[in-house]
Design an enzyme around this catalytic site. Structure first.
Site, PDB file in Angstrom:
ATOM      1  N   TYR A 162      11.767   6.007  -0.300  1.00  0.00           N
ATOM      2  CA  TYR A 162      13.182   5.601  -0.671  1.00  0.00           C
ATOM      3  C   TYR A 162      13.481   4.794   0.489  1.00  0.00           C
ATOM      4  O   TYR A 162      13.277   4.891   1.514  1.00  0.00           O
ATOM      5  CB  TYR A 162      13.977   6.959  -0.461  1.00  0.00           C
ATOM      6  CG  TYR A 162      15.312   6.816  -0.619  1.00  0.00           C
ATOM      7  CD1 TYR A 162      16.105   6.312  -1.755  1.00  0.00           C
ATOM      8  CD2 TYR A 162      16.224   7.050   0.577  1.00  0.00           C
ATOM      9  CE1 TYR A 162      17.376   6.174  -1.931  1.00  0.00           C
ATOM     10  CE2 TYR A 162      17.541   6.823   0.576  1.00  0.00           C
ATOM     11  CZ  TYR A 162      18.053   6.457  -0.683  1.00  0.00           C
ATOM     12  OH  TYR A 162      19.570   6.168  -0.681  1.00  0.00           O
ATOM     13  N   HIS A 163      14.242   3.653   0.201  1.00  0.00           N
ATOM     14  CA  HIS A 163      14.891   2.948   0.764  1.00  0.00           C
ATOM     15  C   HIS A 163      16.619   3.114   0.723  1.00  0.00           C
ATOM     16  O   HIS A 163      17.229   3.261  -0.259  1.00  0.00           O
ATOM     17  CB  HIS A 163      14.747   1.383   0.594  1.00  0.00           C
ATOM     18  CG  HIS A 163      13.487   1.253   1.017  1.00  0.00           C
ATOM     19  ND1 HIS A 163      12.573   1.655   2.224  1.00  0.00           N
ATOM     20  CD2 HIS A 163      12.318   0.473   0.300  1.00  0.00           C
ATOM     21  CE1 HIS A 163      11.320   1.080   2.191  1.00  0.00           C
ATOM     22  NE2 HIS A 163      11.194   0.739   0.948  1.00  0.00           N
ATOM     23  N   LEU A 209       7.726  -2.030   7.666  1.00  0.00           N
ATOM     24  CA  LEU A 209       7.974  -0.160   8.102  1.00  0.00           C
ATOM     25  C   LEU A 209       9.578  -0.023   7.790  1.00  0.00           C
ATOM     26  O   LEU A 209      10.238  -0.930   7.449  1.00  0.00           O
ATOM     27  CB  LEU A 209       7.736  -0.084   9.651  1.00  0.00           C
ATOM     28  CG  LEU A 209       8.487  -0.680  10.502  1.00  0.00           C
ATOM     29  CD1 LEU A 209       9.730  -0.206  10.923  1.00  0.00           C
ATOM     30  CD2 LEU A 209       7.663  -0.945  11.876  1.00  0.00           C
ATOM     31  N   GLY A 254       0.824  -1.123   0.204  1.00  0.00           N
ATOM     32  CA  GLY A 254       0.024   0.070   0.080  1.00  0.00           C
ATOM     33  C   GLY A 254       0.821   1.422  -0.089  1.00  0.00           C
ATOM     34  O   GLY A 254       2.118   1.245   0.234  1.00  0.00           O
ATOM     35  N   VAL A 264       5.166   6.570  -3.450  1.00  0.00           N
ATOM     36  CA  VAL A 264       6.598   6.185  -3.445  1.00  0.00           C
ATOM     37  C   VAL A 264       7.441   6.512  -2.249  1.00  0.00           C
ATOM     38  O   VAL A 264       6.862   7.538  -1.456  1.00  0.00           O
ATOM     39  CB  VAL A 264       7.095   6.951  -4.602  1.00  0.00           C
ATOM     40  CG1 VAL A 264       7.021   8.758  -4.321  1.00  0.00           C
ATOM     41  CG2 VAL A 264       8.489   6.666  -4.837  1.00  0.00           C
ATOM     42  N   CYS A 278       5.609   9.542  -0.236  1.00  0.00           N
ATOM     43  CA  CYS A 278       4.565   8.894   0.340  1.00  0.00           C
ATOM     44  C   CYS A 278       3.294   9.548  -0.245  1.00  0.00           C
ATOM     45  O   CYS A 278       2.210   9.947   0.113  1.00  0.00           O
ATOM     46  CB  CYS A 278       4.210   8.879   1.991  1.00  0.00           C
ATOM     47  SG  CYS A 278       5.400   7.987   2.655  1.00  0.00           S
ATOM     48  N   LEU A 296       5.468   3.294   6.196  1.00  0.00           N
ATOM     49  CA  LEU A 296       4.688   2.146   6.545  1.00  0.00           C
ATOM     50  C   LEU A 296       3.957   1.915   5.237  1.00  0.00           C
ATOM     51  O   LEU A 296       3.258   2.641   4.815  1.00  0.00           O
ATOM     52  CB  LEU A 296       3.996   2.348   7.805  1.00  0.00           C
ATOM     53  CG  LEU A 296       3.321   1.206   8.492  1.00  0.00           C
ATOM     54  CD1 LEU A 296       3.350   1.497  10.059  1.00  0.00           C
ATOM     55  CD2 LEU A 296       1.884   0.799   8.162  1.00  0.00           C
TER      56      LEU A 296
END
Length: 214
Positions: A77-78, A152, A72, A75, A169, A139
């Site tokens: 960023y990691h 998360l 859900g 967009v 987000c 999340l």
């Protein structure tokens, strides 16, 4: 078999796609005897688009790949220095609804940050956890066959500048923050066990086991 037990995997620093694929395969192969798992991982730099993600929220990705995800949300960023915690739970077994799980994950982060003297809160209009107006944790979940996956992402000690290349987000101008702003010594290695402990506490302290690192 102790169905209530939760296994915890520490995956270290990994590319996003193989971990995402493994998470899908785990969930698809689950049956009523499969133990729940928590996966702790940091990802190489990547933007992930949520299921409802709109392309216009990816402003200037540059050299960072953009990967479609089925979680859900919009967009995000990691990158290294961000602790990602994937929660692979049988919701029926845990007697949890989806909204309850979201609330539980948000509270896990709030409780963890409180241990570091960082006051934070969830927001009704935008899932995640915030310090003041700035977002510190994103999340996003997916439920399949009554089981959750994804989870998360808590910003701890990372380069936040890639967030400027997107509307995090889906919110234009959303400012991000991280634990290191208040706690210079904070690191994924030290924070991850606290995250897990706080999640397990909110799940009523089920038996658990940390699996050896691969």
């Amino acid at each position: 078999m102790q169905h209530n037990k939760i296994l915890i995997r520490q995956l270290g620093l990994q590319p996003y796609e193989p971990v995402s694929q493994a998470m899908h395969e785990f969930t698809d192969a689950r049956d009523e005897d499969t133990l729940d798992e928590i996966w702790l991982v940091e990802h190489h730099p990547v933007f992930t688009q949520g299921q409802a993600g709109k392309a216009e929220h990816v402003l200037v990705p540059g050299d960072i790949p953009v990967i479609q995800s089925d979680r859900g949300g919009q967009v995000t960023y990691h990158g290294p220095g961000q602790q990602v915690m994937y929660v692979l739970l049988d919701l029926k077994r845990r007697k949890l609804g989806v909204r309850e799980l979201v609330t539980l994950l948000e509270q896990t982060v709030v409780n963890t940050l409180a241990e570091y003297s960082i006051e934070s809160h969830p927001r009704a209009d935008a899932p995640g956890v915030y310090v003041g107006e700035r977002k510190i944790c994103s999340l996003g979940l997916r439920i399949r066959k009554g089981c959750s996956f994804h989870g998360l992402a808590l910003n701890i000690a990372m380069d936040l500048t890639p967030f400027l290349r997107i509307n995090p987000c889906g919110y234009a101008g959303m400012e991000m923050t991280q634990m290191r702003q208040w706690q210079p010594a904070a690191s994924p290695e030290t924070v991850a066990p606290r995250l897990v402990a706080n999640l397990l506490a909110l799940l009523n302290h089920p038996p658990h086991e940390y699996l050896p690192r691969d």
